[in-house]
Design a protein around this motif. Sequence first.
Motif, PDB file in Angstrom:
ATOM      1  N   GLU A  24       0.833  -1.202   0.000  1.00  0.00           N
ATOM      2  CA  GLU A  24       0.000   0.000   0.000  1.00  0.00           C
ATOM      3  C   GLU A  24       0.867   1.251   0.000  1.00  0.00           C
ATOM      4  O   GLU A  24       0.570   2.218  -0.704  1.00  0.00           O
ATOM      5  N   ASN A  57      -1.988  -8.700  -9.245  1.00  0.00           N
ATOM      6  CA  ASN A  57      -2.869  -9.064  -8.129  1.00  0.00           C
ATOM      7  C   ASN A  57      -2.469  -8.345  -6.846  1.00  0.00           C
ATOM      8  O   ASN A  57      -3.335  -7.878  -6.094  1.00  0.00           O
ATOM      9  N   SER A  58      -1.174  -8.239  -6.588  1.00  0.00           N
ATOM     10  CA  SER A  58      -0.707  -7.514  -5.398  1.00  0.00           C
ATOM     11  C   SER A  58      -1.052  -6.040  -5.504  1.00  0.00           C
ATOM     12  O   SER A  58      -1.438  -5.405  -4.513  1.00  0.00           O
ATOM     13  N   ARG A  60      -3.626  -4.754  -7.192  1.00  0.00           N
ATOM     14  CA  ARG A  60      -5.072  -4.623  -6.961  1.00  0.00           C
ATOM     15  C   ARG A  60      -5.395  -4.714  -5.463  1.00  0.00           C
ATOM     16  O   ARG A  60      -6.236  -3.977  -4.956  1.00  0.00           O
ATOM     17  N   LYS A  61      -4.717  -5.620  -4.762  1.00  0.00           N
ATOM     18  CA  LYS A  61      -4.938  -5.764  -3.324  1.00  0.00           C
ATOM     19  C   LYS A  61      -4.529  -4.485  -2.593  1.00  0.00           C
ATOM     20  O   LYS A  61      -5.235  -4.026  -1.689  1.00  0.00           O
ATOM     21  N   ARG A  64      -7.125  -1.829  -3.293  1.00  0.00           N
ATOM     22  CA  ARG A  64      -8.331  -2.139  -2.507  1.00  0.00           C
ATOM     23  C   ARG A  64      -8.136  -1.711  -1.050  1.00  0.00           C
ATOM     24  O   ARG A  64      -9.015  -1.098  -0.442  1.00  0.00           O
ATOM     25  N   GLY A  65      -6.956  -2.002  -0.482  1.00  0.00           N
ATOM     26  CA  GLY A  65      -6.667  -1.595   0.893  1.00  0.00           C
ATOM     27  C   GLY A  65      -6.650  -0.091   1.054  1.00  0.00           C
ATOM     28  O   GLY A  65      -7.188   0.452   2.024  1.00  0.00           O
TER      29      GLY A  65
END
Length: 93
Positions: A24, A57-58, A60-61, A64-65
Amino acid sequence: MNKQKGNFFLLPNKIFDEGLTPMEFVVYSFLTSRSDAKGMSYYSVPNIAKYCGMCENSCRKAIRGLTEKGYVDVSERYFAHSRQSNLYTVHKI
């Protein structure tokens, strides 16, 4: 965002107190560095992931966070009925 002239950007020291994951932190930093005067960035997930050195994918995660924590708003963009990259609005910490 604190935009300055030159090849650098500023983040407040408080960012280390926000409890961001390393992913993040990197994505927030990238979006901050690439945002316009209104805090908006138009990069696609594949490009953000590439610049941040992580898989999609990381990325996107992490997005999202950041969204769940209120640091980034995500809006879908369309042109001629075709989905384009998202619009990311970065909020100051």
